[in-house]
Design an enzyme around this catalytic site. Structure first.
Site, short mmCIF file in Angstrom:
data_model
loop_
_atom_site.label_atom_id
_atom_site.label_comp_id
_atom_site.label_asym_id
_atom_site.label_seq_id
_atom_site.Cartn_x
_atom_site.Cartn_y
_atom_site.Cartn_z
N HIS A 81 0.83 -1.21 0.00
CA HIS A 81 0.00 0.00 0.00
C HIS A 81 0.87 1.25 0.00
O HIS A 81 1.96 1.28 0.58
CB HIS A 81 -1.00 0.00 1.16
CG HIS A 81 -0.39 -0.02 2.53
ND1 HIS A 81 0.02 1.12 3.20
CD2 HIS A 81 -0.15 -1.05 3.39
CE1 HIS A 81 0.47 0.80 4.40
NE2 HIS A 81 0.40 -0.51 4.54
N ASP A 83 0.10 4.43 1.18
CA ASP A 83 0.01 5.40 2.26
C ASP A 83 0.79 4.96 3.49
O ASP A 83 1.22 3.81 3.59
CB ASP A 83 -1.45 5.67 2.62
CG ASP A 83 -2.19 4.41 3.05
OD1 ASP A 83 -1.89 3.32 2.52
OD2 ASP A 83 -3.06 4.49 3.94
N ASP A 120 6.64 1.04 6.88
CA ASP A 120 5.33 0.43 6.73
C ASP A 120 4.48 1.35 5.87
O ASP A 120 4.02 2.38 6.34
CB ASP A 120 4.69 0.22 8.11
CG ASP A 120 3.24 -0.22 8.05
OD1 ASP A 120 2.80 -0.69 6.99
OD2 ASP A 120 2.54 -0.07 9.07
N GLU A 150 -4.93 2.38 2.90
CA GLU A 150 -4.90 1.19 3.74
C GLU A 150 -4.97 1.56 5.22
O GLU A 150 -5.69 0.92 5.99
CB GLU A 150 -3.64 0.39 3.45
CG GLU A 150 -3.63 -1.03 4.05
CD GLU A 150 -3.03 -1.11 5.44
OE1 GLU A 150 -3.08 -2.19 6.05
OE2 GLU A 150 -2.52 -0.08 5.93
N GLU A 151 -4.24 2.58 5.60
CA GLU A 151 -4.09 2.89 7.02
C GLU A 151 -5.32 3.55 7.64
O GLU A 151 -5.46 3.57 8.85
CB GLU A 151 -2.87 3.79 7.23
CG GLU A 151 -1.54 3.17 6.82
CD GLU A 151 -1.09 2.03 7.72
OE1 GLU A 151 -1.88 1.61 8.58
OE2 GLU A 151 0.05 1.56 7.55
N ASP A 174 3.90 -6.63 3.27
CA ASP A 174 3.47 -5.69 4.30
C ASP A 174 3.54 -6.28 5.70
O ASP A 174 2.75 -5.93 6.56
CB ASP A 174 2.03 -5.22 4.00
CG ASP A 174 1.59 -4.07 4.90
OD1 ASP A 174 2.46 -3.39 5.46
OD2 ASP A 174 0.37 -3.87 5.04
N HIS A 461 3.78 2.83 13.18
CA HIS A 461 2.66 3.67 13.62
C HIS A 461 3.02 4.60 14.76
O HIS A 461 2.14 5.19 15.39
CB HIS A 461 1.43 2.82 14.01
CG HIS A 461 0.84 2.04 12.89
ND1 HIS A 461 -0.41 1.45 12.97
CD2 HIS A 461 1.32 1.74 11.66
CE1 HIS A 461 -0.68 0.81 11.84
NE2 HIS A 461 0.37 0.99 11.03
#
Length: 501
Positions: A81, A83, A120, A150-151, A174, A461
């Site tokens: 992904h 983003d 990520d 995605e996030e 991922d 994150h």
């Protein structure tokens, strides 16, 4: 002019991968705002005469024809992904809509000190772009699926069109533990809570204070949920509940967290107390800081609670304050259940991710995950029921399916065989307590065989996210070898005959 990317990045190997990651670091890629990056990658692919498609959801598909003589080999989809989670420390002036990510080398790792790094899933994207650009690579028909959003809810995967993908094998890039192949993941959904306010004017004889709880590690709300990192919102609510038992406290505002899929690292409350309570409040907060540091010893013992003077004219009504603080205090957070079938794996959990409450109303959000659809639904229903007791609206949304493990996967057998040959050790097979897009893709393409792998990433994150540099090189070597092994399969029908380990 934006600040230059750390020159150390250009010295890393394999250069074929890191040059693409450098491009990603220079390019803003917030969830739902990936358009400029996607369009730039589409031009990049078109310049190399690769077929490109952007579907209705905004996902980018790039097709690369098979090497000569490999046209009948099974088609492979490489998926990641575009983003990234955008988190920064409070003191940072970084603007994710404009500023580049500034990675630094630290003892074999690449790290962003004040922000998330975007490894990520930027490393996965970089690996895919390197494969598309490499003319020496041995491969059959190749597709790159680069999804958006995605996030923030897997919007790209939710909107993926059936019939778009041609390949019947899929490598998701991922996951974040080198040496492990992932064959399953949790599904989940969100619970979004909203309640209107009932503001009241503050009495004249009061003083206003802003209480900030910060210094927590945070992290990924799925991958790190078992580590018992502190949740700043839950901790601050516990403190506020104690304060309102001691004094006639009035809540003006409560905020915390910034992403539903990140463990909250900071929370803040503005409160009003009768004049003359400032010294007692400061002493009480010092006691709470020491107590919470002891509770979180070895996990989050850098926690801090600061208190500064503030101003306000209105606060929540006493009734609204009681409802919010009691509900948030009672709301679940963390691991609910471990899997019996998969020892050591979290089965069901939830994250109280974001809270924003003012005198005019408030909201909060939970992200619920489970390997079982019934597990996430049951826990989400409990949260809805909790808030229903006070007449507060709580709605379930954004459901996405899990990815059911297939230990007999022929692609897994091939990947493990290639790994053992290339690195001389056995790989591990895992299920991850996080949401991969594989579950949604599998729902639209039920015949596709999928495996996920990636480099070692820590602190995804959260600010300070880092990736182990050597494992990126290992991933590139493994990806090339797997594609070559698939290309050596005579035809698509014979992929099921791959020797099992």
């Amino acid at each position: 002019m934006p600040a230059a990317i750390d020159p150390d990045l250009s010295e890393l190997e394999p250069a074929a991968v890191w040059q693409h990651f450098a491009t990603l670091c220079r390019t803003p890629r917030q969830p739902k705002r990936e358009g400029p990056l996607r369009d730039g990658l589409r031009r990049w692919a078109s310049d190399r005469r690769l077929e490109t498609i952007v579907d209705a959801a905004g996902n980018l598909l790039i097709r690369k024809a098979a090497c000569r003589g490999r046209e009948r080999a099974p088609g492979v989809v490489l998926q990641a992904h575009l983003d990234m989670v955008c988190q920064k420390i409070p003191a940072s002036a970084h603007d994710f809509a404009r500023d580049p990510i500034r990675p630094q080398r630290r003892d074999g790792w690449l790290v962003a000190e004040e922000t998330t790094l975007g490894a990520d899933n930027g490393i996965g994207v970089a690996l895919i772009l390197a494969a598309l650009a490499d003319s020496s690579l041995s491969h059959g028909p190749l597709e790159a699926l680069l999804t958006v959003d995605e996030e923030a809810g897997m919007g790209g995967a939710h909107g993926l069109e059936p019939g778009l993908l041609q390949g019947r094998l899929l490598l998701n890039l991922d996951t974040e533990e080198w040496g492990e192949f992932f064959v399953g993941c949790a599904g989940g959904l969100d619970v979004n809570v909203h309640r209107p306010g009932a503001a009241q004017e503050l009495p004249a004889a009061c003083e206003v204070w802003r209480i900030e709880l910060h210094g927590l590690r945070g992290g990924h709300s799925g991958v790190d949920i078992h580590a018992q990192h502190g949740n700043a919102v839950k901790l601050l609510v516990k403190v506020l509940r104690d304060l309102e038992r001691r004094w006639p406290l009035r809540l003006v505002e409560l905020t915390g967290g910034s992403a539903r899929n990140a463990l909250p690292r900071e929370a803040a409350a503005t409160v009003a107390l009768p004049v003359g309570h400032g010294a007692a409040l400061a002493a009480c907060l010092r006691d709470w800081q020491a107590r919470l540091r002891q509770e979180l010893l070895g996990v989050d013992d850098r926690l801090r609670i600061d208190c500064t003077a503030a101003t306000a004219e209105r606060a929540l009504s006493a009734a609204e304050q009681a409802i919010w603080l009691a509900s948030l205090h009672a709301a679940p957070h963390g691991v609910r259940r471990h899997s019996v079938q998969l020892p050591g794996v979290v089965e069901t959990s939830n994250n109280l991710g974001v809270v924003a409450i003012t005198a005019d109303g408030g909201s909060c959000s939970f992200m619920v995950r489970s390997l079982l659809a019934s597990g996430s639904e049951s826990l989400a229903d409990e949260i809805v029921s909790l808030f229903a007791l006070s007449g507060t609206v709580a709605e379930k949304a954004g459901h996405y399916p899990g990815w059911e493990p297939n230990p007999e996967s022929p692609l897994l057998a091939l990947c493990r065989s290639v790994y053992a040959r290339e690195f001389g050790v056995e790989s591990k097979v895992q299920v991850i307590h996080a949401g991969l897009e594989c579950g949604l893709i599998a729902a639209r393409y039920p015949g596709v065989d999928m495996v996920s792998f990636g480099p070692t990433i820590r602190g995804a994150h959260a600010p300070g996210e880092r990736v182990e540099i050597a494992t990126v090189g290992h991933c590139w070597r493994l990806l090339q070898a797997i594609l070559a092994a698939v290309a050596a399969v005579p035809d698509e029908a014979s992929v099921t005959a791959v020797p099992r380990r």
